[in-house]
Design an enzyme around this catalytic site. Structure first.
Site, short mmCIF file in Angstrom:
data_model
loop_
_atom_site.label_atom_id
_atom_site.label_comp_id
_atom_site.label_asym_id
_atom_site.label_seq_id
_atom_site.Cartn_x
_atom_site.Cartn_y
_atom_site.Cartn_z
N HIS A 1 81.38 1.14 6.12
CA HIS A 1 81.10 1.62 4.77
C HIS A 1 79.73 1.18 4.30
CE1 HIS A 1 85.60 2.33 3.62
NE2 HIS A 1 85.21 3.02 4.65
N ASP B 1 85.37 -0.54 7.53
CA ASP B 1 85.00 -0.82 6.14
C ASP B 1 83.62 -1.46 6.18
OD1 ASP B 1 85.08 -1.48 3.32
OD2 ASP B 1 87.25 -1.36 3.43
#
Length: 483
Positions: free
Chosen positions: A304, A270
Protein backbone atom coordinates in the site's frame (compact mmCIF):
# COMPACT_ATOMS: atom_id res chain seq x y z
CA UNK A 1 18.59 18.50 8.31
CA UNK A 2 20.83 17.20 11.06
CA UNK A 3 23.63 15.23 9.35
CA UNK A 4 23.75 12.80 12.28
CA UNK A 5 20.61 11.03 11.08
CA UNK A 6 22.56 9.85 8.02
CA UNK A 7 25.16 8.13 10.18
CA UNK A 8 23.22 6.45 12.94
CA UNK A 9 25.31 4.11 15.11
CA UNK A 10 23.53 0.89 16.01
CA UNK A 11 24.97 -1.75 18.34
CA UNK A 12 24.81 -5.37 17.18
CA UNK A 13 23.84 -8.15 19.57
CA UNK A 14 26.62 -10.02 21.33
CA UNK A 15 26.07 -13.78 20.98
CA UNK A 16 28.40 -16.32 22.67
CA UNK A 17 30.22 -18.86 20.48
CA UNK A 18 28.34 -21.86 21.90
CA UNK A 19 25.91 -23.61 19.48
CA UNK A 20 23.36 -26.41 19.42
CA UNK A 21 21.31 -28.03 16.67
CA UNK A 22 17.59 -28.71 17.01
CA UNK A 23 18.03 -32.30 15.79
CA UNK A 24 20.09 -32.95 18.94
CA UNK A 25 16.79 -32.56 20.80
CA UNK A 26 14.72 -34.88 18.64
CA UNK A 27 13.55 -32.51 15.90
CA UNK A 28 12.38 -34.16 12.67
CA UNK A 29 12.22 -32.08 9.49
CA UNK A 30 9.50 -33.91 7.59
CA UNK A 31 6.85 -31.17 7.73
CA UNK A 32 4.56 -33.41 9.82
CA UNK A 33 6.26 -33.93 13.18
CA UNK A 34 5.54 -31.25 15.80
CA UNK A 35 8.93 -29.81 16.76
CA UNK A 36 7.74 -27.23 19.30
CA UNK A 37 9.29 -29.02 22.28
CA UNK A 38 12.54 -29.66 20.43
CA UNK A 39 12.88 -25.98 19.55
CA UNK A 40 12.27 -24.86 23.10
CA UNK A 41 14.58 -27.48 24.57
CA UNK A 42 17.33 -26.34 22.21
CA UNK A 43 16.77 -22.67 23.11
CA UNK A 44 16.71 -23.49 26.85
CA UNK A 45 19.86 -25.61 26.64
CA UNK A 46 21.69 -22.83 24.83
CA UNK A 47 20.45 -20.25 27.30
CA UNK A 48 21.69 -22.30 30.27
CA UNK A 49 25.19 -22.06 28.77
CA UNK A 50 24.91 -18.28 28.71
CA UNK A 51 23.55 -18.08 25.18
CA UNK A 52 24.67 -19.00 21.70
CA UNK A 53 23.43 -20.17 18.30
CA UNK A 54 20.48 -22.51 17.75
CA UNK A 55 20.98 -24.08 14.32
CA UNK A 56 18.03 -25.15 12.16
CA UNK A 57 19.33 -27.51 9.44
CA UNK A 58 17.72 -28.06 6.01
CA UNK A 59 14.25 -29.60 6.23
CA UNK A 60 10.60 -28.66 6.79
CA UNK A 61 10.20 -27.95 10.48
CA UNK A 62 6.62 -27.77 11.78
CA UNK A 63 6.35 -25.95 15.10
CA UNK A 64 4.12 -23.92 17.36
CA UNK A 65 5.07 -20.39 18.48
CA UNK A 66 8.62 -19.92 19.76
CA UNK A 67 9.48 -17.85 22.82
CA UNK A 68 12.91 -16.29 22.21
CA UNK A 69 15.44 -15.61 24.93
CA UNK A 70 18.32 -13.20 25.51
CA UNK A 71 21.71 -13.85 23.92
CA UNK A 72 20.23 -16.40 21.49
CA UNK A 73 20.77 -16.47 17.74
CA UNK A 74 18.24 -18.51 15.77
CA UNK A 75 20.08 -19.59 12.61
CA UNK A 76 18.00 -20.94 9.71
CA UNK A 77 20.29 -22.79 7.34
CA UNK A 78 19.81 -22.69 3.57
CA UNK A 79 17.07 -25.19 2.80
CA UNK A 80 15.40 -24.77 6.20
CA UNK A 81 11.67 -24.03 6.01
CA UNK A 82 10.12 -23.32 9.40
CA UNK A 83 6.33 -23.69 9.13
CA UNK A 84 4.27 -22.46 12.05
CA UNK A 85 1.20 -24.39 13.15
CA UNK A 86 -2.25 -23.57 11.77
CA UNK A 87 -3.91 -24.89 14.93
CA UNK A 88 -5.30 -21.88 16.79
CA UNK A 89 -5.13 -23.73 20.12
CA UNK A 90 -1.33 -23.81 19.87
CA UNK A 91 -1.19 -20.04 20.38
CA UNK A 92 -1.62 -18.78 23.96
CA UNK A 93 -3.42 -15.47 24.44
CA UNK A 94 -1.33 -12.80 26.14
CA UNK A 95 -0.90 -9.04 26.30
CA UNK A 96 0.85 -7.74 23.19
CA UNK A 97 0.55 -4.75 20.85
CA UNK A 98 -1.31 -4.22 17.59
CA UNK A 99 -2.37 -1.15 15.60
CA UNK A 100 -1.00 1.24 18.17
CA UNK A 101 -2.55 -0.26 21.29
CA UNK A 102 -1.60 -2.80 23.96
CA UNK A 103 -4.20 -5.51 23.60
CA UNK A 104 -4.68 -9.22 24.01
CA UNK A 105 -3.47 -11.19 21.00
CA UNK A 106 -2.40 -14.72 20.23
CA UNK A 107 1.30 -15.23 20.85
CA UNK A 108 3.40 -14.47 17.81
CA UNK A 109 5.25 -17.38 16.15
CA UNK A 110 8.51 -15.52 16.89
CA UNK A 111 7.94 -13.78 20.21
CA UNK A 112 9.98 -12.05 22.90
CA UNK A 113 9.72 -9.32 25.52
CA UNK A 114 12.34 -7.57 27.64
CA UNK A 115 15.22 -9.35 25.91
CA UNK A 116 18.78 -8.32 25.11
CA UNK A 117 20.97 -9.57 22.27
CA UNK A 118 18.53 -11.38 19.97
CA UNK A 119 19.38 -12.50 16.43
CA UNK A 120 17.59 -14.37 13.66
CA UNK A 121 19.97 -15.12 10.81
CA UNK A 122 20.74 -17.50 7.97
CA UNK A 123 19.05 -17.92 4.59
CA UNK A 124 16.12 -20.17 5.51
CA UNK A 125 12.41 -19.32 5.44
CA UNK A 126 9.95 -18.62 8.28
CA UNK A 127 6.34 -19.18 7.18
CA UNK A 128 3.54 -17.92 9.45
CA UNK A 129 0.73 -20.07 8.04
CA UNK A 130 -1.32 -16.91 7.61
CA UNK A 131 -3.92 -18.41 5.28
CA UNK A 132 -5.44 -20.21 8.28
CA UNK A 133 -6.09 -16.89 10.05
CA UNK A 134 -6.66 -14.07 7.58
CA UNK A 135 -10.06 -12.81 6.42
CA UNK A 136 -10.30 -12.26 2.65
CA UNK A 137 -12.34 -9.63 0.84
CA UNK A 138 -14.27 -10.86 -2.19
CA UNK A 139 -13.29 -7.94 -4.44
CA UNK A 140 -9.64 -8.96 -4.15
CA UNK A 141 -10.31 -12.42 -5.61
CA UNK A 142 -11.16 -13.66 -9.07
CA UNK A 143 -14.47 -15.55 -9.31
CA UNK A 144 -12.69 -18.91 -9.42
CA UNK A 145 -10.47 -18.03 -6.45
CA UNK A 146 -13.49 -16.90 -4.45
CA UNK A 147 -15.38 -20.11 -5.21
CA UNK A 148 -12.40 -22.24 -4.18
CA UNK A 149 -12.01 -20.25 -0.97
CA UNK A 150 -15.67 -20.72 -0.02
CA UNK A 151 -15.49 -24.43 -0.82
CA UNK A 152 -12.54 -24.79 1.55
CA UNK A 153 -14.80 -24.00 4.53
CA UNK A 154 -15.20 -20.91 6.67
CA UNK A 155 -18.04 -18.38 6.57
CA UNK A 156 -18.91 -15.24 4.59
CA UNK A 157 -20.34 -12.17 6.30
CA UNK A 158 -22.79 -9.57 4.96
CA UNK A 159 -19.93 -7.45 3.60
CA UNK A 160 -18.67 -10.31 1.44
CA UNK A 161 -15.64 -11.00 3.59
CA UNK A 162 -14.59 -14.62 4.07
CA UNK A 163 -13.59 -15.68 7.58
CA UNK A 164 -11.92 -18.96 8.54
CA UNK A 165 -14.41 -19.63 11.37
CA UNK A 166 -17.59 -18.12 12.84
CA UNK A 167 -15.55 -17.15 15.94
CA UNK A 168 -13.18 -15.16 13.74
CA UNK A 169 -16.13 -13.44 12.04
CA UNK A 170 -17.78 -12.54 15.34
CA UNK A 171 -14.55 -11.68 17.11
CA UNK A 172 -14.34 -7.99 16.30
CA UNK A 173 -17.57 -7.06 18.06
CA UNK A 174 -17.01 -9.49 20.92
CA UNK A 175 -13.43 -8.38 21.59
CA UNK A 176 -14.39 -4.71 21.39
CA UNK A 177 -17.03 -5.31 24.04
CA UNK A 178 -14.56 -7.12 26.28
CA UNK A 179 -12.08 -4.26 25.93
CA UNK A 180 -14.81 -1.75 26.73
CA UNK A 181 -15.64 -3.57 29.95
CA UNK A 182 -11.94 -3.57 30.85
CA UNK A 183 -11.57 -7.34 30.96
CA UNK A 184 -8.00 -8.33 31.86
CA UNK A 185 -8.55 -12.08 31.94
CA UNK A 186 -7.10 -13.86 28.88
CA UNK A 187 -9.65 -16.66 29.32
CA UNK A 188 -12.44 -14.23 28.41
CA UNK A 189 -10.88 -13.89 24.97
CA UNK A 190 -10.31 -17.58 24.28
CA UNK A 191 -13.63 -18.18 22.42
CA UNK A 192 -12.43 -15.63 19.87
CA UNK A 193 -8.85 -16.83 19.55
CA UNK A 194 -9.23 -17.18 15.76
CA UNK A 195 -9.88 -13.43 15.49
CA UNK A 196 -6.77 -12.44 17.50
CA UNK A 197 -4.35 -12.93 14.61
CA UNK A 198 -0.70 -12.75 15.67
CA UNK A 199 2.07 -10.85 13.93
CA UNK A 200 4.72 -13.24 12.64
CA UNK A 201 7.44 -11.59 14.74
CA UNK A 202 6.80 -9.49 17.84
CA UNK A 203 9.73 -8.19 19.89
CA UNK A 204 8.74 -5.83 22.68
CA UNK A 205 11.01 -3.74 24.92
CA UNK A 206 14.15 -5.41 23.59
CA UNK A 207 17.71 -4.16 23.04
CA UNK A 208 20.19 -5.11 20.33
CA UNK A 209 18.17 -7.01 17.73
CA UNK A 210 19.55 -8.42 14.48
CA UNK A 211 17.49 -9.81 11.59
CA UNK A 212 19.87 -10.77 8.81
CA UNK A 213 19.34 -13.04 5.82
CA UNK A 214 16.12 -15.08 6.16
CA UNK A 215 12.80 -14.81 4.37
CA UNK A 216 9.78 -14.01 6.55
CA UNK A 217 6.49 -14.73 4.82
CA UNK A 218 2.78 -15.48 4.97
CA UNK A 219 2.02 -13.78 8.28
CA UNK A 220 -1.42 -13.90 9.88
CA UNK A 221 -1.31 -10.11 10.42
CA UNK A 222 1.73 -7.80 10.31
CA UNK A 223 4.93 -9.62 9.46
CA UNK A 224 7.71 -7.98 11.51
CA UNK A 225 6.90 -5.77 14.49
CA UNK A 226 9.57 -4.45 16.85
CA UNK A 227 7.90 -2.31 19.53
CA UNK A 228 9.43 0.00 22.16
CA UNK A 229 12.83 -1.45 21.37
CA UNK A 230 16.23 0.01 20.46
CA UNK A 231 19.48 -0.82 18.71
CA UNK A 232 17.89 -2.74 15.84
CA UNK A 233 19.63 -3.91 12.66
CA UNK A 234 17.57 -5.38 9.81
CA UNK A 235 19.57 -6.31 6.74
CA UNK A 236 19.36 -8.48 3.64
CA UNK A 237 16.01 -10.04 4.51
CA UNK A 238 13.04 -10.81 2.27
CA UNK A 239 9.46 -10.17 3.43
CA UNK A 240 6.57 -11.72 1.49
CA UNK A 241 2.81 -11.70 1.98
CA UNK A 242 0.02 -12.26 -0.56
CA UNK A 243 -1.02 -8.97 -2.15
CA UNK A 244 -4.55 -9.42 -0.79
CA UNK A 245 -3.40 -10.19 2.77
CA UNK A 246 -5.53 -8.26 5.28
CA UNK A 247 -3.23 -6.20 7.56
CA UNK A 248 -0.37 -7.85 5.67
CA UNK A 249 2.25 -5.18 6.50
CA UNK A 250 5.89 -5.97 5.90
CA UNK A 251 7.88 -4.15 8.61
CA UNK A 252 6.27 -1.96 11.29
CA UNK A 253 8.85 -0.10 13.35
CA UNK A 254 6.87 1.24 16.28
CA UNK A 255 8.17 3.46 19.10
CA UNK A 256 11.74 2.29 18.44
CA UNK A 257 15.03 4.18 18.27
CA UNK A 258 18.45 3.57 16.74
CA UNK A 259 17.35 1.42 13.82
CA UNK A 260 19.07 0.50 10.55
CA UNK A 261 17.22 -1.19 7.67
CA UNK A 262 19.44 -2.01 4.69
CA UNK A 263 19.31 -4.11 1.53
CA UNK A 264 15.88 -5.68 2.16
CA UNK A 265 13.12 -6.74 -0.22
CA UNK A 266 9.37 -6.46 0.38
CA UNK A 267 6.35 -7.78 -1.52
CA UNK A 268 3.35 -7.54 0.79
CA UNK A 269 -0.40 -6.98 1.18
CA UNK A 270 -0.37 -3.66 3.07
CA UNK A 271 2.22 -1.00 3.95
CA UNK A 272 5.74 -2.27 3.27
CA UNK A 273 8.17 -0.29 5.47
CA UNK A 274 6.13 1.59 8.04
CA UNK A 275 7.06 3.92 10.91
CA UNK A 276 4.59 4.16 13.80
CA UNK A 277 4.44 5.30 17.44
CA UNK A 278 1.09 4.42 18.96
CA UNK A 279 -2.49 5.46 18.28
CA UNK A 280 -4.50 8.36 19.67
CA UNK A 281 -4.59 8.92 23.45
CA UNK A 282 -2.81 5.66 24.30
CA UNK A 283 0.09 6.59 22.03
CA UNK A 284 0.31 10.12 23.37
CA UNK A 285 0.30 8.93 26.99
CA UNK A 286 3.02 6.37 26.29
CA UNK A 287 5.02 9.08 24.54
CA UNK A 288 7.58 6.83 22.87
CA UNK A 289 8.56 8.24 19.48
CA UNK A 290 10.17 6.35 16.65
CA UNK A 291 13.45 8.16 16.12
CA UNK A 292 16.97 7.96 14.72
CA UNK A 293 16.12 5.50 11.96
CA UNK A 294 18.02 4.92 8.71
CA UNK A 295 16.49 3.01 5.76
CA UNK A 296 18.68 2.38 2.71
CA UNK A 297 18.87 0.31 -0.46
CA UNK A 298 15.53 -1.47 -0.08
CA UNK A 299 13.19 -2.67 -2.82
CA UNK A 300 9.41 -2.79 -2.52
CA UNK A 301 7.16 -4.50 -5.03
CA UNK A 302 3.50 -4.69 -4.06
CA UNK A 303 2.40 -2.76 -0.99
CA UNK A 304 0.00 0.00 0.00
CA UNK A 305 3.05 2.23 0.39
CA UNK A 306 6.79 1.89 -0.17
CA UNK A 307 7.98 3.95 2.77
CA UNK A 308 5.12 4.97 5.07
CA UNK A 309 4.92 7.32 8.04
CA UNK A 310 1.72 6.82 10.09
CA UNK A 311 -1.08 6.71 10.42
CA UNK A 312 -0.46 5.64 14.06
CA UNK A 313 2.11 8.31 14.96
CA UNK A 314 0.68 9.71 18.19
CA UNK A 315 3.94 9.34 20.13
CA UNK A 316 5.91 11.21 17.46
CA UNK A 317 8.28 10.28 14.63
CA UNK A 318 11.51 12.18 14.12
CA UNK A 319 15.06 12.09 12.78
CA UNK A 320 14.47 9.68 9.89
CA UNK A 321 16.72 9.14 6.86
CA UNK A 322 15.61 7.16 3.78
CA UNK A 323 17.73 6.77 0.66
CA UNK A 324 18.40 4.74 -2.48
CA UNK A 325 15.20 2.69 -2.49
CA UNK A 326 13.15 1.33 -5.41
CA UNK A 327 9.35 0.99 -5.37
CA UNK A 328 7.68 -0.99 -8.16
CA UNK A 329 3.90 -1.36 -8.38
CA UNK A 330 3.07 -0.03 -4.92
CA UNK A 331 -0.26 1.74 -4.32
CA UNK A 332 1.60 4.86 -3.15
CA UNK A 333 5.32 5.51 -3.28
CA UNK A 334 6.38 7.85 -0.46
CA UNK A 335 3.43 8.01 1.91
CA UNK A 336 2.68 10.19 4.96
CA UNK A 337 -0.75 9.71 6.55
CA UNK A 338 -2.64 10.65 9.69
CA UNK A 339 -5.90 12.22 10.85
CA UNK A 340 -7.48 14.27 13.59
CA UNK A 341 -7.44 12.42 16.88
CA UNK A 342 -3.89 11.14 16.56
CA UNK A 343 -1.94 14.12 17.85
CA UNK A 344 1.83 13.61 17.79
CA UNK A 345 4.57 15.34 15.81
CA UNK A 346 6.36 14.12 12.66
CA UNK A 347 9.57 16.13 12.37
CA UNK A 348 12.96 16.12 10.62
CA UNK A 349 12.52 13.55 7.84
CA UNK A 350 15.01 13.37 4.96
CA UNK A 351 14.32 11.24 1.87
CA UNK A 352 16.54 11.11 -1.22
CA UNK A 353 17.32 9.09 -4.32
CA UNK A 354 14.08 7.13 -4.60
CA UNK A 355 13.17 5.34 -7.86
CA UNK A 356 9.57 4.42 -8.61
CA UNK A 357 7.64 2.68 -11.37
CA UNK A 358 3.95 1.89 -11.97
CA UNK A 359 2.60 3.55 -8.83
CA UNK A 360 -1.18 3.09 -8.70
CA UNK A 361 -1.86 6.30 -6.75
CA UNK A 362 0.39 9.17 -5.64
CA UNK A 363 4.13 9.09 -6.16
CA UNK A 364 4.51 11.33 -3.08
CA UNK A 365 1.58 11.73 -0.69
CA UNK A 366 0.83 13.67 2.50
CA UNK A 367 -2.76 13.11 3.63
CA UNK A 368 -4.01 14.29 7.00
CA UNK A 369 -7.51 13.03 6.19
CA UNK A 370 -6.52 9.37 6.14
CA UNK A 371 -9.66 8.40 8.07
CA UNK A 372 -12.40 10.63 6.72
CA UNK A 373 -14.91 11.69 9.37
CA UNK A 374 -18.63 11.84 8.64
CA UNK A 375 -20.24 15.27 8.57
CA UNK A 376 -17.29 17.16 7.10
CA UNK A 377 -18.99 17.68 3.76
CA UNK A 378 -17.67 17.32 0.24
CA UNK A 379 -14.62 19.54 0.90
CA UNK A 380 -13.20 18.63 4.33
CA UNK A 381 -10.21 20.93 3.73
CA UNK A 382 -12.59 23.86 4.37
CA UNK A 383 -13.68 22.77 7.86
CA UNK A 384 -11.47 24.20 10.60
CA UNK A 385 -11.49 22.70 14.10
CA UNK A 386 -9.72 23.92 17.26
CA UNK A 387 -6.11 22.85 17.70
CA UNK A 388 -5.64 20.44 20.61
CA UNK A 389 -3.47 17.56 21.75
CA UNK A 390 -5.37 15.48 19.19
CA UNK A 391 -4.09 17.55 16.26
CA UNK A 392 -1.28 15.83 14.33
CA UNK A 393 1.70 17.95 13.23
CA UNK A 394 3.83 17.25 10.13
CA UNK A 395 6.83 19.51 9.57
CA UNK A 396 10.42 19.74 8.34
CA UNK A 397 10.44 17.14 5.57
CA UNK A 398 12.99 17.12 2.74
CA UNK A 399 12.42 15.00 -0.37
CA UNK A 400 14.92 15.19 -3.20
CA UNK A 401 16.35 13.39 -6.22
CA UNK A 402 13.20 11.46 -7.10
CA UNK A 403 12.44 9.57 -10.32
CA UNK A 404 9.01 8.06 -11.03
CA UNK A 405 7.65 6.65 -14.27
CA UNK A 406 3.94 6.09 -13.94
CA UNK A 407 1.67 7.39 -11.16
CA UNK A 408 -1.82 8.82 -10.77
CA UNK A 409 -0.56 12.05 -9.14
CA UNK A 410 3.00 13.31 -8.89
CA UNK A 411 2.71 15.13 -5.57
CA UNK A 412 -0.38 15.22 -3.32
CA UNK A 413 -0.35 17.27 -0.11
CA UNK A 414 -3.47 17.72 2.02
CA UNK A 415 -2.97 19.20 5.44
CA UNK A 416 -5.53 20.22 8.04
CA UNK A 417 -6.88 23.77 7.81
CA UNK A 418 -6.04 24.28 11.48
CA UNK A 419 -2.60 22.63 11.11
CA UNK A 420 -1.11 22.80 7.61
CA UNK A 421 1.74 20.56 6.49
CA UNK A 422 4.65 22.91 7.25
CA UNK A 423 8.18 23.31 5.89
CA UNK A 424 8.03 20.67 3.17
CA UNK A 425 10.83 20.85 0.58
CA UNK A 426 10.64 18.87 -2.68
CA UNK A 427 13.49 19.32 -5.13
CA UNK A 428 15.11 17.65 -8.12
CA UNK A 429 12.41 15.25 -9.28
CA UNK A 430 11.31 13.82 -12.62
CA UNK A 431 7.81 12.31 -12.55
CA UNK A 432 5.56 10.83 -15.21
CA UNK A 433 1.97 10.83 -13.98
CA UNK A 434 -1.65 11.44 -14.98
CA UNK A 435 -1.96 14.52 -12.75
CA UNK A 436 0.74 16.91 -11.57
CA UNK A 437 0.85 18.64 -8.19
CA UNK A 438 -2.15 19.00 -5.86
CA UNK A 439 -1.69 21.02 -2.66
CA UNK A 440 -4.24 21.77 0.08
CA UNK A 441 -3.55 23.50 3.40
CA UNK A 442 0.23 23.86 3.39
CA UNK A 443 2.63 26.40 4.85
CA UNK A 444 6.16 27.03 3.59
CA UNK A 445 5.98 24.46 0.79
CA UNK A 446 8.94 24.71 -1.58
CA UNK A 447 9.01 22.87 -4.92
CA UNK A 448 12.17 23.32 -6.99
CA UNK A 449 13.69 21.79 -10.12
CA UNK A 450 10.85 19.39 -10.93
CA UNK A 451 9.99 18.05 -14.39
CA UNK A 452 6.49 16.66 -14.80
CA UNK A 453 5.21 14.63 -17.73
CA UNK A 454 1.46 14.77 -17.14
CA UNK A 455 -1.68 13.83 -19.04
CA UNK A 456 -4.14 16.23 -17.37
CA UNK A 457 -3.83 19.92 -16.60
CA UNK A 458 -3.32 21.97 -14.54
CA UNK A 459 0.30 21.38 -13.72
CA UNK A 460 -0.30 22.66 -10.18
CA UNK A 461 -3.53 23.00 -8.22
CA UNK A 462 -3.38 24.76 -4.85
CA UNK A 463 -5.85 25.75 -2.14
CA UNK A 464 -5.07 27.66 1.06
CA UNK A 465 -1.31 27.35 0.65
CA UNK A 466 0.71 29.91 2.61
CA UNK A 467 4.11 30.94 1.26
CA UNK A 468 4.12 28.47 -1.64
CA UNK A 469 7.46 28.71 -3.47
CA UNK A 470 7.64 27.18 -6.94
CA UNK A 471 10.89 27.48 -8.90
CA UNK A 472 11.87 25.79 -12.16
CA UNK A 473 8.86 23.45 -12.21
CA UNK A 474 8.23 22.39 -15.79
CA UNK A 475 5.46 20.64 -17.66
CA UNK A 476 7.05 18.48 -20.32
CA UNK A 477 5.97 16.21 -23.12
CA UNK A 478 7.53 12.81 -23.69
CA UNK A 479 10.15 13.24 -26.38
CA UNK A 480 9.50 16.97 -26.48
CA UNK A 481 10.35 20.29 -24.88
CA UNK A 482 8.95 22.10 -21.89
CA UNK A 483 5.56 23.81 -22.13
Amino acid sequence: MNKEIKDINVDLPVIPEHSVTITDFGAIGDGVYDNTDAFHEAIDACSRKGGGKVVIPPGIWLTGPLTLQSRIELYASAGALIVFSKNFEDYPIHMSTFEGKQVFRCQSPLDGEGLEDVAITGSGIFDGGGEAWRPVKKFKMTNNQWKQLIQSGGVVDDEEIWWPTPAARDGQAAVAQLEQTGSSNPKDYEPFRAYLRPNLLSLRKCRRILLSGPTFQNSAAWCLHPWASEQITIQSITVRNPWYAQNGDGLDIESCKYVKVEGCSFDVGDDAICLKSGKNEAGRLLGLPSEKISIRNCTVYHGHGGIVVGSEMSGGIKDIYVSDCTFIGTDVGIRFKSCRGRGGVVDNIFIERIRMRDIAGDAISFDLFYEMKAGLGVHPEEVTLPVSSETPVFRNVWIQDIACIGAQTGLFVRGLPEMPVTDLFVQRATITSKKGIVCRNTKNLSIQDVDLYIQEKPLLSQYRCQNLQVENVNEKELGGESN
